[in-house]
Design an enzyme around this catalytic site. Structure first.
Site, PDB file in Angstrom:
ATOM      1  N   THR A   1       0.749  -1.241   0.000  1.00  0.00           N
ATOM      2  CA  THR A   1       0.000   0.000   0.000  1.00  0.00           C
ATOM      3  C   THR A   1       0.781   1.294   0.000  1.00  0.00           C
ATOM      4  O   THR A   1       1.599   1.570   0.865  1.00  0.00           O
ATOM      5  CB  THR A   1      -0.981   0.061   1.186  1.00  0.00           C
TER       6      THR A   1
ATOM      7  N   ASN B   1      12.238  -8.781   3.052  1.00  0.00           N
ATOM      8  CA  ASN B   1      11.150  -9.503   2.405  1.00  0.00           C
ATOM      9  C   ASN B   1      11.229 -11.012   2.535  1.00  0.00           C
ATOM     10  O   ASN B   1      10.274 -11.703   2.218  1.00  0.00           O
ATOM     11  CB  ASN B   1      11.079  -9.129   0.922  1.00  0.00           C
TER      12      ASN B   1
END
Lengths: 436, 436
Positions: A191, A431
């Site tokens: 986002t 990640n």
């Protein structure tokens, strides 16, 4: 050159806006997680949303709302749960969020816009939201922008905020903005969000046009990892409280306003790129010589998004070959004998052929752009699904010394820019190491 | 199920081909760097080349050659210098390479195709090439495929080779192939190359069509880092030495041949993906339910190319949210309530909504796919612009246990596959730490 000046105050700098940010208990970390921006009067509202086929409930909600009605009073944003891939229950949760706030503000739910950021597949914690909303409304203030900016971020290392002022018809007009985004640090985390306030009076259609164009030159021209979120939202309000004459078509005044709107969006977009996961520097790619601006931007984005270019910048390697290769695959036709590449002041390639240059000095140029930005130990801080890294040692973001890559591909009049960041070990660490 | 069997011999398995690979002194490392594949008779030739606007001289050379004449006798490939961004001198070097070989073989230069791989912006070391060509021709043999396969690689960890045999009209027909490619490990280093030989008799137009379709289902469906090289080349020869009837239009026999050609290309493509920079596993993405195959492949490639999905796989994290987000941004319309995601045997998402699943078992599934593949210490081995890593401890590549991600987006009949690899620290290390 700019026809405006920077001021303080973020989204509450323009007249007639208040904002708030509180901890409602949505994030496991206990950090602020609920934000509200409100206009004292009904404001013209425009929005630009994710193009993904997988969309959060709040995105569908805002799209439908803005199609039915081009004005709004409030933007409510929760951080912690994305409310994406949550099915019909997610739609009901979004609707209830708007109704709860409307009741507390004593306005129609139709005047409320929504945004969410957090873990995909998780519903908003509605109990926390229900008890949080009265507290949130009680906190509203004309200096509440920073609190709101702090409550919309998740794994961002810094908050992103800007306010600019110009004059239209000899009266001051202001635009403020806050944003969040730094990639998708957590599993399922995504986002880019940006909220812009303006106190000019603009017709709905024109305001939407201005915002769409500004988005193309800012948020749509940045890339951290090429992954589009399910929740990306840019919402802009214009409430007319500057008491300047209404702008209903393009004019000198309209162009001035749009230029300032674009500058606000570009500042926030660059701040997001600089705060990209694991990034050590901001990269600006400038492309000229194409047939039109769209083609130039496409080449610029391809270069800024190339993993190989990004890795080379992290390695402080003036690697023109990777820049040339990325330009070549951008899908824009050009003659390679017209290709020219500059890195800062260093001309690396001309007429499609490599030049001699001071490699050590060019590498030093890349090094100086990498300021001593803190690197968060994600493994240590991301336990227990905590959506916020440790931001205790954060310094101010520097956006004024990007690595500049200037590429020319011909004699056309098209120009375009894109912004990105380098690709470091920490991108992979962030990640990959947070395994569930 | 397959209508063929695997045999040994690579590009020299089909009848009427010889090959060689030698050290001509083009690579600083002293490893093999010059390869030749030759057909005893004139063979139908087809090619698929990089779509980049920045192309190597050899790519332009082959494109022009194949437009003028659809047959060839020989493919000459040098490793060490890409001969890209080398201007008109690069064009002259390519032309001279073909003429030197033609003279040595006593054939027309028009019958020679060229490929190069290595550093962009560097000319071929013509002195080394001149003295190498007679030695190369002297080495030609019917068992020379492995030598050729070893001389076209640069930073690849393994050579890539395959040969298959089927029967057409009750006579054996063979296709062999070798390839190189592992990303762009070195600065300016690039290139996917594949050479395919076949002893069937096929008309030029049909052979090119078959090759283009096979390329779409293989090399154009893999992604390591999204960067297209300046030198990518796939060249296929069909010399008719199997003495089977000429295939001039699509038929059951033609389909059988094309299926085997596709299988050869897919094997080589998967081998390249598995050998991606820093990769610890092969990833296969299977997409169904789209309107057509092209759309399915587009979604599959987007998922396989997502840095976030790749990082999650390296982290052994069954992160369906990132897979859903990548599917959503692929540019293919679908209803998110139809989205279904499987990881191996684990159903993670159905009707667009997350399911309960055994997270530990799903993570273990990801772990088992990561075989103990050697990781080369790039810093230690890449000194002095050496284009070859240390391959002394290389094991055989396993292509039979990929991580399988199966995605369905609706009820359409379109299907498509893509292959990639995970994103590890070593990707960044390989691409950043070699600073010039």
């Amino acid at each position: 050159m700019a026809d405006w000046q920077e001021i303080t105050g973020g989204v509450t700098a323009p007249k007639g806006y208040r904002a708030a940010g509180i901890t409602a208990g949505l994030k496991p970390s206990g950090l602020p997680d609920l934000a509200l921006i409100i206009s004292d009067v009904e404001a013209i509202a425009a929005g630009v949303f994710t193009t993904s086929q997988v969309k959060a409930a709040c995105v569908d909600y805002c799209r439908q709302r803005l199609q039915a009605k081009t004005s709004a009073r409030a933007i409510l944003c929760n951080a912690g749960q994305a409310n994406a891939a949550t099915g019909s229950q997610g739609v009901r949760d979004a609707q209830e969020s708007a109704e709860l706030l409307a009741k507390e503000l004593n306005i129609s739910p139709e005047l409320i816009l929504l945004a969410s950021t957090g873990v995909i597949g998780q519903r908003i914690k509605m109990d926390a939201l229900r008890s949080g909303i009265p507290k949130l409304v009680a906190e509203l203030s004309e200096t509440g922008s920073d609190a709101a900016a702090g409550a919309i971020i998740t794994t961002d290392l810094v908050t992103k905020s800007i306010a600019l002022e110009t004059t239209l018809h000899d009266r001051p007009v202001r635009i403020g903005g806050i944003a969040k985004g730094s990639g998708m640090i957590h599993p399922n985390m995504a986002t880019m969000l940006a909220f812009v306030t303006c106190d000019a009076a603009v017709s709905p259609h024109l305001w939407q046009q201005m915002l769409s164009r500004a988005a193309d030159k800012s948020f749509n021209s940045i890339t951290v990892d090429g992954d589009t979120s399910t929740n990306d939202s840019l919402i802009a309000l214009a409430n007319g409280q500057s008491r300047t004459p209404a702008i209903t078509e393009m004019s000198a005044e309209a162009e001035k306003l749009e230029a300032m709107l674009t500058a606000v969006c570009q500042h926030l977009a660059k701040a997001i790129a600089r705060d990209g996961e694991g990034a050590t520097c901001l990269v600006e790619v400038q492309v000229t010589g194409t047939h039109d601006d769209l083609a130039a931007r496409q080449i610029a984005k391809t270069i800024a998004g190339s993993s190989l270019v990004k890795s080379a910048i992290f390695g402080r390697d003036p690697n023109w070959g990777r820049i040339a290769a990325a330009a070549g695959r951008a899908g824009v036709p050009f003659e390679q004998e017209n290709l020219q590449i500059k890195l800062g002041d260093f001309l690396l390639l001309k007429n499609g052929q490599p030049l001699q240059f001071d490699r050590a000095a060019a590498s030093a140029y890349l090094k100086q752009a990498a300021t001593d930005y803190p690197v968060v130990d994600v493994v240590a801080t991301n336990n227990s699904n905590d959506l916020s890294g440790d931001r205790s040692n954060i310094k101010t973001q520097r956006l004024d010394n990007p690595v500049i890559i200037a590429v020319s591909v011909g004699n056309g009049h098209g120009t375009g820019k894109a912004w990105g960041c380098d690709l470091s070990y920490d991108y992979v660490k962030i990640n990959a190491e947070y395994t569930t």
